[in-house]
Design an enzyme around this catalytic site. Structure first.
Site, PDB file in Angstrom:
ATOM      1  N   GLY A  42     -38.260 -68.654 -78.087  1.00  0.00           N
ATOM      2  CA  GLY A  42     -36.971 -69.041 -77.439  1.00  0.00           C
ATOM      3  C   GLY A  42     -36.158 -70.025 -78.279  1.00  0.00           C
ATOM      4  N   ASP A 104     -38.571 -77.143 -68.809  1.00  0.00           N
ATOM      5  CA  ASP A 104     -38.497 -76.530 -67.392  1.00  0.00           C
ATOM      6  C   ASP A 104     -39.584 -77.326 -66.753  1.00  0.00           C
ATOM      7  OD1 ASP A 104     -37.791 -74.665 -65.329  1.00  0.00           O
ATOM      8  OD2 ASP A 104     -39.476 -73.641 -65.856  1.00  0.00           O
ATOM      9  N   THR A 108     -44.743 -77.018 -71.861  1.00  0.00           N
ATOM     10  CA  THR A 108     -44.574 -76.307 -73.184  1.00  0.00           C
ATOM     11  C   THR A 108     -44.497 -77.726 -74.282  1.00  0.00           C
ATOM     12  OG1 THR A 108     -43.563 -74.149 -72.687  1.00  0.00           O
ATOM     13  CG2 THR A 108     -43.168 -75.052 -74.890  1.00  0.00           C
ATOM     14  N   LYS A 132     -33.954 -78.945 -67.230  1.00  0.00           N
ATOM     15  CA  LYS A 132     -34.089 -78.714 -65.771  1.00  0.00           C
ATOM     16  C   LYS A 132     -34.875 -79.596 -65.222  1.00  0.00           C
ATOM     17  CE  LYS A 132     -34.228 -73.529 -66.210  1.00  0.00           C
ATOM     18  NZ  LYS A 132     -35.188 -72.480 -65.585  1.00  0.00           N
ATOM     19  N   ASP A 160     -35.007 -64.948 -72.895  1.00  0.00           N
ATOM     20  CA  ASP A 160     -35.235 -63.669 -72.729  1.00  0.00           C
ATOM     21  C   ASP A 160     -35.426 -63.593 -71.105  1.00  0.00           C
ATOM     22  OD1 ASP A 160     -37.886 -65.114 -72.793  1.00  0.00           O
ATOM     23  OD2 ASP A 160     -38.729 -62.985 -72.887  1.00  0.00           O
TER      24      ASP A 160
END
Ligand code: 5GP
Ligand code: MG
Length: 176
Positions: A42, A104, A108, A132, A160
């Site tokens: 990403g 998010d 991660t 976010k 994606d």
């Protein structure tokens, strides 16, 4: 297929130099050996644009990548981060700029930061194209945010849907 734009190509292009300048100001004084690290896949499109914007504001750097996955094929994170491949070069003693497309749940970047510290990174600065904050499951404060966005699933510009749509040149809203 068209997706309702949340952030247009023009908005991304306009934000990039300011974001790079902000990052440059926030980096430690000793930025010798700076390595920009992104979790694939990403991060790719953002990292490519940010890299050139950083160059233009005088921030020399090289790259490395982690391969992390948490989403599987759906639009909801599984909640578990898995490392599918590790850094190629050593980050020991080097300042790191950790970048990603989106923060998010925060899992991660939490995982990636802990991993980089384990590998001896001298400092870690973070930047994402999109944040976010409403979705955080673990506390994570990103140092430099391109755009703060609402709780929505977005596609394009590297993001994606089951591996499709990464090449869409703007950030679109995905509606199931
Ligand atoms: P976190 O671990 O913070 O929950 O999620 C981070 C990763 O999930 C991001 O690197 C990104 O790849 C993916 N992700 C989070 N939100 C979205 C989204 O709205 N759309 C897409 N395509 N991927 C997302
Ligand atoms: Mg990702």
């Amino acid at each position: 297929m068209d997706y309702e734009p949340l952030i247009t190509e023009a908005q991304i292009a306009e934000r990039m130099p300011a974001l790079a300048a902000e990052i440059a100001r926030g980096l430690p004084d000793t930025r010798e050996g700076l390595v920009v690290v992104g979790p694939l896949k990403g991060c790719l499109v953002f990292m490519a644009d940010l890299s050139r914007a950083l160059w233009k504001v005088g921030v020399a750097h090289d790259y490395d990548f982690l391969r992390l996955a948490s989403y599987g094929k759906g639009t909801e994170s599984t909640g578990k981060v898995q490392m599918e491949s590790d850094l190629i070069h050593s980050v020991a003693g080097r300042p790191v700029l950790l970048v990603d497309d989106i923060c998010d749940s925060g899992r991660t970047l939490t995982f990636a930061r802990a991993h980089l510290l384990t590998r001896g990174a001298a400092s870690i600065t973070t930047s994402v194209l999109m944040d976010k904050p409403a979705r955080r499951a673990v506390p994570f404060a990103v140092d430099h945010v391109g755009f703060t966005i609402p709780d929505a699933f977005v596609v394009g510009y590297g993001c994606d849907l089951a591996e499709a749509l990464r090449g869409l040149p703007y950030i679109g809203l995905y509606k199931a």
